[in-house]
Design a protein around this motif. Structure first.
Motif, mmCIF file in Angstrom:
data_model
loop_
_atom_site.group_PDB
_atom_site.id
_atom_site.type_symbol
_atom_site.label_atom_id
_atom_site.label_comp_id
_atom_site.label_asym_id
_atom_site.label_seq_id
_atom_site.Cartn_x
_atom_site.Cartn_y
_atom_site.Cartn_z
ATOM 1 N N LYS A 1 9.277 10.210 -8.111
ATOM 2 C CA LYS A 1 9.441 9.518 -6.839
ATOM 3 C C LYS A 1 8.095 8.986 -6.396
ATOM 4 C CE LYS A 1 13.508 11.848 -5.431
ATOM 5 N NZ LYS A 1 14.458 11.792 -4.413
ATOM 6 N N GLY A 2 8.145 7.967 -5.635
ATOM 7 C CA GLY A 2 6.899 7.403 -5.160
ATOM 8 C C GLY A 2 7.167 6.203 -4.286
ATOM 9 N N GLY A 3 6.172 5.773 -3.616
ATOM 10 C CA GLY A 3 6.323 4.634 -2.741
ATOM 11 C C GLY A 3 6.637 5.068 -1.324
ATOM 12 N N TYR A 4 6.903 4.095 -0.496
ATOM 13 C CA TYR A 4 7.102 4.346 0.927
ATOM 14 C C TYR A 4 8.386 3.706 1.405
ATOM 15 C CZ TYR A 4 2.522 6.296 0.728
ATOM 16 O OH TYR A 4 1.468 7.107 0.401
ATOM 17 N N HIS A 5 9.014 4.356 2.370
ATOM 18 C CA HIS A 5 10.289 3.923 2.917
ATOM 19 C C HIS A 5 10.168 3.843 4.436
ATOM 20 C CE1 HIS A 5 14.607 3.542 3.275
ATOM 21 N NE2 HIS A 5 14.605 4.527 4.138
ATOM 22 N N MET A 6 10.716 2.782 5.007
ATOM 23 C CA MET A 6 10.668 2.599 6.448
ATOM 24 C C MET A 6 11.948 3.132 7.077
ATOM 25 S SD MET A 6 8.711 0.629 4.740
ATOM 26 C CE MET A 6 7.267 -0.360 4.680
ATOM 27 N N LEU A 7 11.816 3.988 8.056
ATOM 28 C CA LEU A 7 12.964 4.590 8.729
ATOM 29 C C LEU A 7 13.410 3.738 9.910
ATOM 30 C CD1 LEU A 7 11.613 8.251 8.871
ATOM 31 C CD2 LEU A 7 13.190 7.293 7.181
ATOM 32 N N GLU A 8 14.575 4.092 10.451
ATOM 33 C CA GLU A 8 15.011 3.457 11.694
ATOM 34 C C GLU A 8 13.941 3.739 12.744
ATOM 35 O OE1 GLU A 8 17.700 1.512 12.151
ATOM 36 O OE2 GLU A 8 18.152 1.759 10.033
ATOM 37 N N GLY A 9 13.756 2.849 13.650
ATOM 38 C CA GLY A 9 12.702 2.994 14.640
ATOM 39 C C GLY A 9 11.611 1.964 14.427
ATOM 40 N N CYS A 10 11.701 1.232 13.316
ATOM 41 C CA CYS A 10 10.763 0.144 13.035
ATOM 42 C C CYS A 10 10.927 -0.921 14.112
ATOM 43 C CB CYS A 10 11.064 -0.442 11.650
ATOM 44 S SG CYS A 10 10.174 -1.951 11.267
ATOM 45 N N ILE A 11 9.817 -1.345 14.692
ATOM 46 C CA ILE A 11 9.885 -2.340 15.764
ATOM 47 C C ILE A 11 9.633 -3.757 15.259
ATOM 48 C CG2 ILE A 11 9.325 -0.712 17.602
ATOM 49 C CD1 ILE A 11 6.414 -1.712 17.450
ATOM 50 N N HIS B 1 1.285 2.286 -3.908
ATOM 51 C CA HIS B 1 1.182 3.617 -3.290
ATOM 52 C C HIS B 1 -0.160 3.832 -2.608
ATOM 53 C CE1 HIS B 1 4.209 5.063 -6.581
ATOM 54 N NE2 HIS B 1 4.652 4.038 -5.899
ATOM 55 N N CYS B 2 -0.692 2.801 -1.994
ATOM 56 C CA CYS B 2 -2.003 2.919 -1.342
ATOM 57 C C CYS B 2 -1.919 3.566 0.041
ATOM 58 C CB CYS B 2 -2.661 1.549 -1.239
ATOM 59 S SG CYS B 2 -1.845 0.412 -0.094
ATOM 60 N N ALA B 3 -0.740 3.603 0.637
ATOM 61 C CA ALA B 3 -0.477 4.247 1.939
ATOM 62 C C ALA B 3 -1.058 3.498 3.132
ATOM 63 C CB ALA B 3 -0.947 5.692 1.944
ATOM 64 N N LYS B 4 -1.539 2.290 2.935
ATOM 65 C CA LYS B 4 -2.082 1.540 4.064
ATOM 66 C C LYS B 4 -0.998 1.247 5.098
ATOM 67 C CE LYS B 4 -5.970 -0.523 1.705
ATOM 68 N NZ LYS B 4 -6.674 -1.747 1.348
ATOM 69 N N CYS B 5 0.229 0.999 4.634
ATOM 70 C CA CYS B 5 1.332 0.728 5.559
ATOM 71 C C CYS B 5 1.611 1.949 6.435
ATOM 72 C CB CYS B 5 2.590 0.315 4.796
ATOM 73 S SG CYS B 5 3.164 1.518 3.576
ATOM 74 N N LYS B 6 1.619 3.119 5.834
ATOM 75 C CA LYS B 6 1.885 4.360 6.571
ATOM 76 C C LYS B 6 0.804 4.623 7.615
ATOM 77 C CE LYS B 6 2.645 9.315 5.665
ATOM 78 N NZ LYS B 6 3.309 9.530 6.882
ATOM 79 N N GLU B 7 -0.440 4.371 7.237
ATOM 80 C CA GLU B 7 -1.559 4.620 8.143
ATOM 81 C C GLU B 7 -1.553 3.706 9.371
ATOM 82 O OE1 GLU B 7 -4.939 4.081 5.611
ATOM 83 O OE2 GLU B 7 -4.524 5.889 4.446
ATOM 84 N N CYS C 1 1.132 2.050 10.779
ATOM 85 C CA CYS C 1 2.383 1.970 11.531
ATOM 86 C C CYS C 1 2.248 2.596 12.921
ATOM 87 C CB CYS C 1 3.517 2.649 10.778
ATOM 88 S SG CYS C 1 5.105 2.538 11.632
ATOM 89 N N PRO C 2 2.437 1.795 13.985
ATOM 90 C CA PRO C 2 2.280 2.339 15.341
ATOM 91 C C PRO C 2 3.392 3.318 15.742
ATOM 92 C CG PRO C 2 3.029 0.069 15.451
ATOM 93 C CD PRO C 2 2.746 0.355 14.011
ATOM 94 N N LYS C 3 4.557 3.227 15.098
ATOM 95 C CA LYS C 3 5.681 4.118 15.408
ATOM 96 C C LYS C 3 5.760 5.306 14.446
ATOM 97 C CE LYS C 3 8.233 2.940 18.474
ATOM 98 N NZ LYS C 3 8.137 3.440 19.818
ATOM 99 N N GLN C 4 4.927 5.314 13.409
ATOM 100 C CA GLN C 4 4.908 6.387 12.401
ATOM 101 C C GLN C 4 6.299 6.611 11.788
ATOM 102 O OE1 GLN C 4 1.875 8.033 11.341
ATOM 103 N NE2 GLN C 4 1.277 6.146 12.361
ATOM 104 N N VAL C 5 6.956 5.500 11.418
ATOM 105 C CA VAL C 5 8.296 5.585 10.833
ATOM 106 C C VAL C 5 8.276 5.281 9.328
ATOM 107 C CG1 VAL C 5 9.512 5.109 12.977
ATOM 108 C CG2 VAL C 5 8.836 3.197 11.511
ATOM 109 N N ILE C 6 7.104 5.297 8.726
ATOM 110 C CA ILE C 6 7.000 5.070 7.283
ATOM 111 C C ILE C 6 6.729 6.406 6.613
ATOM 112 C CG2 ILE C 6 5.756 3.867 5.449
ATOM 113 C CD1 ILE C 6 5.113 1.681 7.493
ATOM 114 N N VAL C 7 7.581 6.752 5.651
ATOM 115 C CA VAL C 7 7.473 8.037 4.967
ATOM 116 C C VAL C 7 7.320 7.833 3.471
ATOM 117 C CG1 VAL C 7 8.754 9.334 6.711
ATOM 118 C CG2 VAL C 7 9.988 8.277 4.815
ATOM 119 N N LYS C 8 6.609 8.759 2.843
ATOM 120 C CA LYS C 8 6.475 8.736 1.384
ATOM 121 C C LYS C 8 7.722 9.352 0.785
ATOM 122 C CE LYS C 8 3.525 10.088 -2.375
ATOM 123 N NZ LYS C 8 2.534 9.255 -2.898
#
Length: 103
Positions: A47-57, A87-93, A95-102
């Motif tokens: 597994k790897g990568g990032y997924h955006m959850l509900e709550g994305c604005i 998999h650099c995690a820049k998107c997760k870092e 995100c103002p809503k913190q809705v991006i998960v690995k």
């Protein structure tokens, strides 16, 4: 084997092996964006990568910092195109809503 390797020392060099399971990734750096393909044998893909959850604005900050621009911003929540994610995690870092998960 004695016919192929008549010398005893040479015959000892030959080792038979078998891969029971493995996984890896292939990167095509010539393509822009870089293509990443995962592969495995006799086990599940890593597994790897990032997924955006509900709550994305839909602010698109994740897209702006992504070096691959592998985030589809035409939908909400936005979606990562995993074949291109490094998999650099820049998107997760960022995100103002913190809705991006690995994943």
């Amino acid at each position: 084997m004695k016919k192929i390797y008549p010398n005893v020392q040479a015959r000892d060099v030959l080792e038979v092996f078998c891969f029971e399971q493995f996984s890896g990734e292939y990167f095509d750096r010539i393509q822009k964006p870089i293509l990443r393909i995962s592969f495995s044998y006799n086990q599940s893909l890593p597994k790897g990568g990032y997924h955006m959850l509900e709550g994305c604005i839909g602010c698109h900050k994740c897209y702006e910092v992504c070096p691959q621009k592998c985030i589809d911003i035409n939908q909400k929540p936005v979606k990562t195109i995993h074949e291109y994610c490094l998999h650099c995690a820049k998107c997760k870092e960022i995100c103002p809503k913190q809705v991006i998960v690995k994943i």
